[in-house]
Design an enzyme around this catalytic site. Structure first.
Site, mmCIF file in Angstrom:
data_model
loop_
_atom_site.group_PDB
_atom_site.id
_atom_site.type_symbol
_atom_site.label_atom_id
_atom_site.label_comp_id
_atom_site.label_asym_id
_atom_site.label_seq_id
_atom_site.Cartn_x
_atom_site.Cartn_y
_atom_site.Cartn_z
ATOM 1 C CG ASP A 106 -1.725 -1.094 1.497
ATOM 2 O OD1 ASP A 106 -2.076 -1.744 0.515
ATOM 3 O OD2 ASP A 106 -2.051 -1.346 2.672
HETATM 4 N N1 URA Z 1 -1.279 -5.983 3.852
HETATM 5 C C1 URA Z 1 -1.715 -4.726 3.873
HETATM 6 O O1 URA Z 1 -2.714 -4.429 4.478
HETATM 7 N N2 URA Z 1 -1.013 -3.789 3.192
HETATM 8 C C2 URA Z 1 0.115 -4.053 2.521
HETATM 9 O O2 URA Z 1 0.725 -3.160 1.935
HETATM 10 C C3 URA Z 1 0.554 -5.388 2.502
HETATM 11 C C4 URA Z 1 -0.153 -6.339 3.173
#
Ligand code: URA
Length: 239
Positions: free
Chosen positions: A108
């Site tokens: 993310d």
């Molecule tokens: N899980 C999440 O919530 N975000 C990420 O970036 C990776 C795994």
């Protein structure tokens, strides 16, 4: 063997015509000698960047190329999402590389840590394939103290996330503080870690990936830094 003009065009140095122009201006040097023919056939070996220069600079690493990056906060992993992307941290001409570079899975925008970027399709698929069982480990900083029941729930392999029907695979939670835990998962569902903690009434304030398979994010790599993955590191992922 590859034609020099095609090799350079595929590495993003310009169109075939622009590359032919570079060669015509004596800007391409191989083993100490100026290359005169843009149609010359070149053996594309991993040591080519040590033997060839373009405008005085070592040739970019040819494909297959995999980059290990310490992804900083605030950048996205997709070309399509709005905002600054991880690809903008790499040399500009790499955006024109063929085959294209893409991240192996995504983090993310507000997740930091170990990210692999590759143009090697079979390698990418091997890392993300459920058959490979490559685990990813995240350090989550939480809004509320751990209840103490999360590890057993995540390990059971029965948790169904909101708006899903398929239970999550077993995951391993190791508390490292009242509001901090390491969570190791083998899947890559959308916002998975954040949604797993949401499912137990908590909230992830900060998320950082520090391991993929047997490969750790190197301690000496600062946020935003990147470099090519070594063959030993590539093997460690599946160890
Ligand atoms: N899980 C999440 O919530 N975000 C990420 O970036 C990776 C795994």
């Amino acid at each position: 063997m590859a034609r020099l003009d095609r090799l350079l065009a595929n590495l993003g140095y310009g169109s075939r015509r622009e590359v032919t122009d570079l060669v015509g201006r004596s800007r391409v040097v191989l083993d100490g000698a100026v290359v005169k023919d843009s149609g010359a056939r070149i053996a594309v070996t991993a040591d080519l960047p040590q033997r060839m220069t373009v405008s005085g600079q070592p040739l970019d690493p040819p494909a297959p190329l995999t980059i290990l990056m310490h992804k900083p906060l605030g950048v996205v992993c997709s070309h399509r999402e709005p905002g600054r992307s991880v690809y903008e941290l790499l040399p500009h001409r790499w955006r024109a590389r063929e085959p294209a570079l893409s991240s192996i899975g995504r983090l993310d925008k507000e997740t930091s840590g170990l990210l692999l970027i590759t143009d090697d399709g079979p390698f990418l698929h091997r890392v993300i394939s459920p058959k490979s069982h490559v685990a990813k480990r995240y350090r989550a900083t939480l809004d509320r103290p751990l209840a103490g029941t999360e590890a057993a729930l995540f390990a059971a392999g029965t948790l169904v996330l909101e708006s899903e029907t398929e239970p999550l695979a077993r995951a391993v939670l190791e508390p490292v503080g009242e509001r901090e835990a390491l969570l190791t998962i083998t899947e890559g569902r959308y916002h998975q870690v954040r949604r797993m903690f949401a499912a137990v009434g908590n909230h992830v304030n900060a998320l950082h990936r520090d391991r993929i398979g047997g490969l750790d994010l190197p301690d000496d790599m600062a946020s935003g830094e990147w470099r090519p993955l070594t063959p030993a590191e590539q093997a460690a992922i599946f160890a």
